[in-house]
Motif scaffolding. Structure first.
Motif, short mmCIF file in Angstrom:
data_model
loop_
_atom_site.label_atom_id
_atom_site.label_comp_id
_atom_site.label_asym_id
_atom_site.label_seq_id
_atom_site.Cartn_x
_atom_site.Cartn_y
_atom_site.Cartn_z
N GLU A 84 -2.54 -9.95 -10.12
CA GLU A 84 -1.13 -9.39 -9.18
C GLU A 84 -0.63 -8.22 -10.27
N GLN A 85 -0.85 -8.16 -11.57
CA GLN A 85 -0.45 -6.33 -11.95
C GLN A 85 -0.94 -5.64 -11.14
N ALA A 86 -1.85 -5.61 -11.17
CA ALA A 86 -2.58 -4.49 -10.50
C ALA A 86 -3.06 -4.16 -9.06
N ALA A 87 -2.33 -5.69 -8.05
CA ALA A 87 -2.03 -5.41 -6.72
C ALA A 87 -0.12 -4.68 -6.71
N ALA A 88 0.79 -5.02 -7.83
CA ALA A 88 2.29 -4.80 -8.02
C ALA A 88 1.99 -3.20 -7.97
N ALA A 89 0.94 -2.62 -8.78
CA ALA A 89 0.91 -0.95 -9.40
C ALA A 89 0.50 -0.32 -8.44
N VAL A 90 -0.88 -0.56 -7.56
CA VAL A 90 -1.39 -0.30 -6.30
C VAL A 90 -0.46 0.44 -5.37
N SER A 91 0.95 -1.14 -4.86
CA SER A 91 1.42 -1.30 -4.08
C SER A 91 2.99 -0.36 -4.48
N ARG A 92 2.93 -0.36 -5.14
CA ARG A 92 4.08 0.90 -5.63
C ARG A 92 3.47 2.19 -5.08
N ILE A 93 2.49 2.65 -5.88
CA ILE A 93 1.92 3.89 -6.25
C ILE A 93 1.44 4.43 -4.17
N ASP A 94 0.61 2.75 -3.61
CA ASP A 94 0.57 3.94 -2.35
C ASP A 94 2.05 3.89 -1.41
N LEU A 95 3.22 2.92 -1.73
CA LEU A 95 4.37 3.23 -0.83
C LEU A 95 4.86 4.49 -1.76
N LEU A 96 5.04 5.45 -2.51
CA LEU A 96 5.36 6.55 -2.93
C LEU A 96 4.57 7.61 -2.05
N LEU A 97 3.29 7.16 -2.28
CA LEU A 97 2.33 8.44 -1.57
C LEU A 97 2.75 8.30 -0.31
N SER A 98 3.23 7.29 0.42
CA SER A 98 3.18 6.52 1.73
C SER A 98 4.73 7.92 2.01
N GLY A 99 5.60 7.72 1.83
CA GLY A 99 6.95 8.60 2.01
C GLY A 99 6.80 9.61 1.70
N LEU A 100 5.66 10.08 0.83
CA LEU A 100 5.63 11.70 0.65
C LEU A 100 4.34 12.18 1.74
N THR A 101 3.43 11.25 2.18
CA THR A 101 3.29 11.94 3.44
C THR A 101 3.95 11.79 4.19
N GLU A 102 4.44 11.48 4.53
CA GLU A 102 5.80 11.36 5.81
C GLU A 102 6.53 12.40 6.02
N GLY A 103 7.22 12.35 4.52
CA GLY A 103 7.98 13.52 4.43
C GLY A 103 7.42 15.14 4.15
N LEU A 104 6.60 15.17 3.94
CA LEU A 104 5.73 16.07 3.77
C LEU A 104 4.94 16.41 5.57
N ALA A 105 5.21 15.66 6.05
CA ALA A 105 4.13 16.14 7.36
C ALA A 105 5.52 16.67 8.68
N LEU A 106 6.70 16.33 7.89
CA LEU A 106 7.98 17.57 8.36
C LEU A 106 8.30 18.55 8.11
N ARG A 107 8.09 19.10 6.98
CA ARG A 107 8.03 20.29 6.43
C ARG A 107 7.58 21.27 6.30
N PRO A 108 7.69 22.01 7.34
CA PRO A 108 6.10 23.81 7.01
C PRO A 108 6.01 24.58 5.69
N GLU A 109 7.45 24.12 5.34
CA GLU A 109 6.72 24.81 4.02
C GLU A 109 5.85 23.94 2.86
#
Length: 620
Positions: A84-109
């Motif tokens: 359960e701890q591994a699933a929670a850690a992977v889920s948090r990191i994946d959520l963080l990366l998903s947000g970054l990829t969506e945000g970076l796709a909108l920023r040409p810089e």
């Protein structure tokens, strides 16, 4: 006859004292019992010792198995927690990366190398997860363009990293967990978790990677590490070791996929457990000194390509059992010594006990004889009362008849004083006859000889008849009698004569003890359980609480004043109570000094008959 009757009331004065114990060798039976006693005692002691040893041994086996089961259950719980701890850690990191990829796709810089705004964003996101050492961004060519740990990123080509190659080649891939590697600049181990990002047209623009620190990750998983030499490991589904506790440096990045144990056991089922007889080369873990075997369990992490394994040696699981083993063995030795000492002590008391057994047998015979004598005395008492009542009733009937004739002037008028004497004689004889009848009824009830002649009877009619019989006495004392009945008829299955006697006894007591101008109430109805309840209350002087139980005993009367001012023998209430109990009913007495007395008679619901039921003759 009077002498015989008087003697029949006597009971044995007491049980005879214990006779002295018989002398040794008094009878052949006692000699035989004493000769066999040591042998029987020795055999009994041997059996007890064997049973005790077997019982304690079985208890040790039970504790051993219980320790194994508890230890295995604990390891399984740790495995589930780590999963359960591994699933929670992977889920948090994946959520963080998903947000970054969506945000970076909108920023040409993002395409500008070392952009300050992108750097600040990465720093903020990295601070959200302590286990993430840093966040880096590589472009589509695999060049490092942004680094949360450096405002000016190093000029570094990462196109050879597995996560860059995998995400560039697979447009449909999600979170990718890379192989553990050492940083090219820091030289420290890290685990990469990456996601590809694209521009708004869907073209591949690069990879965002979270650099996970194994040391911080180990801190997160350390609570799930079994004690006493246990191990915990997190692997990819291809057998690559991502984290190993303890000593992660030694096993970091190790490949398990080629081992038959991994292929045949771990990869064959999403979860399971196995008991390994020893530390073999095929084991994923090889514990130090594992000759006693280990318990190994694994489970896949839902939503990620990860596998969690936890193992512990049985030496560690059974450490508490080994600790208590000397105490159990010592307890067995002490108990054996105590039993032997008790056997010796009991052996010395065998002869004394034999003597006591004989004495108790004699005492039991004496008690049986005393009980038989008491029963004979009770039967003699009943017979005496029956004979005496018969002998007394005959002259009393004559006295009653002749005195009534004299008082009524059947054979000539008498003087006023003579007529008063005749009436006094008649009343006294009637009172004595009632007393004899009450005493005989009490004796019959006590001896079980009183038989009920049950038939349907109307309690309301019995109440009306009793009121008519006691009407002159009520009017003479100026009393008020109120009757409250639920229905005009209240049919029950009972002995009509007995119920008449119960009601007359209760009403006579109420009339006797209620002062002039007082009130007597009679109520009749059903209770919540369907039973019939008859209540007789008065406004008399009442009965103290300490006397309530005693007035229900034969011949007991309350207080000297009442005894002197009112006639009676103290049989009215006890006889009424006995007759009610013969009907499976109950009589309850409630009273307080100065507030009157309330007597409740309850008959069970089984004796209550339907309303308006006409009387029928009882079947013979």
């Amino acid at each position: 006859m009077m002498m015989v009757g008087a003697g029949s009331f006597q009971t044995p004065g007491g049980v005879p004292p214990l006779p002295p114990p018989p002398r040794e060798g008094a009878t052949g039976r006692s000699l035989s019992a004493k000769a066999r006693a040591p042998t029987v005692l020795g055999l009994l002691a041997a059996v007890v010792l064997v049973m005790l040893t077997l019982g304690l041994g079985a208890n040790l086996v039970f504790l051993y198995r219980d320790g194994v089961e508890r230890g295995e259950a604990q390891v399984l719980a740790l495995r589930d927690g780590a999963r359960e701890q591994a699933a929670a850690a992977v889920s948090r990191i994946d959520l963080l990366l998903s947000g970054l990829t969506e945000g970076l796709a909108l920023r040409p810089e993002v395409e500008r190398w070392g952009d300050a705004g992108i750097h600040a964003l990465l720093v903020r996101q990295r601070a959200l997860l302590p286990m993430v050492r840093g966040i880096i961004v590589t472009n589509e060519a695999g060049r490092l363009t942004h680094d949360s740990e450096a405002a000016i990123p190093a000029n570094m080509d990462l196109s050879d990293r597995d996560y860059v190659r995998a995400l560039r080649a697979d447009p449909q891939s999600g979170l990718y967990i890379g192989e553990p590697v050492r940083g090219r600049t820091s030289g420290r181990w890290f685990i990469s978790m990456s996601r590809r990002f694209t521009d708004q047209q869907g073209a591949f623009k690069g990879v965002v990677t979270a650099v996970v620190d194994p040391v911080a990750l180990g801190t997160v998983f350390s609570p799930f590490l079994p004690g006493a030499g246990g191990e915990l490991e997190v692997l990819r589904d291809d057998g690559r070791v991502l984290l190993h506790l303890p000593d992660f440096e030694r096993f970091m990045g190790a490949a398990r996929g080629h081992q038959s144990f991994f292929r045949d056991v771990l990869a064959a089922a999403p979860s399971g457990s196995i008991r390994v007889a020893g530390s073999t080369e095929e084991s994923v873990y090889r514990l130090e000194g594992g000759e006693a075997g280990l318990f190994f369990t694994w489970a896949t992490v839902p939503g990620s390509p990860l596998l969690v394994t936890v193992s512990a040696s049985y030496d560690g699981l059974l450490r508490s059992w080994w600790q208590v083993l000397p105490y159990h063995l010592g307890a067995i030795a002490c108990i054996i010594l105590v039993i032997l000492a008790l056997v010796l002590k009991v052996h010395r008391q065998i002869r004394h006990l034999n003597g006591l057994i004989v004495a108790l047998s004699n005492r039991e015979a004496a008690l049986v004889a005393a009980r038989r004598s008491s029963e004979e005395a009770n039967r003699a008492k009943t017979l005496f009362l029956a004979n005496m009542s018969h002998e007394l009733r005959t002259p009393l009937n004559a006295i009653i008849g002749f005195s009534d004739m004299l008082a009524n002037g059947i054979h000539g008028a008498l003087a006023d004083r003579q007529q008063d004497y005749a009436r006094d004689i008649n009343l006294s004889a009637l009172h004595l006859l009632d007393l004899i009848n009450d005493i005989l009824d009490v004796a019959k009830i006590e001896s079980g000889g009183y038989l009920l002649h049950e038939r349907p009877c109307n309690l309301a009619a019995i109440i009306r008849a009793a009121e008519r019989m006691l009407g002159p006495r009520v009017r003479e004392k100026g009393l008020v009698m109120d009757t409250v009945c639920v229905d005009g008829e209240a049919w029950v299955m009972a002995d009509e004569r007995a119920m008449q006697q119960v009601l007359l006894n209760l009403l006579s007591n109420a009339v006797k003890f209620t002062p002039e101008g007082g009130r007597i109430t009679v109520s009749l109805g059903l209770n919540e359980g369907g039973g019939m309840v008859l209540v007789v209350g008065d406004t008399g002087p009442g009965i103290p609480a300490e006397h309530l139980a005693l007035v229900l005993e034969p011949f007991y009367q309350v207080g000297e004043v009442e005894t002197r001012s009112h006639e009676g023998t103290g049989l009215g209430l006890p006889l009424a109570k006995a007759l009610v109990e013969k009907h499976e009913g109950a009589l309850r007495l409630d009273s307080q000094p100065g507030q009157g007395t309330r007597v409740s008679v309850t008959l069970p619901a089984a004796r209550v008959l339907p309303p308006q039921r006409p009387p029928v003759e009882a079947k013979p």
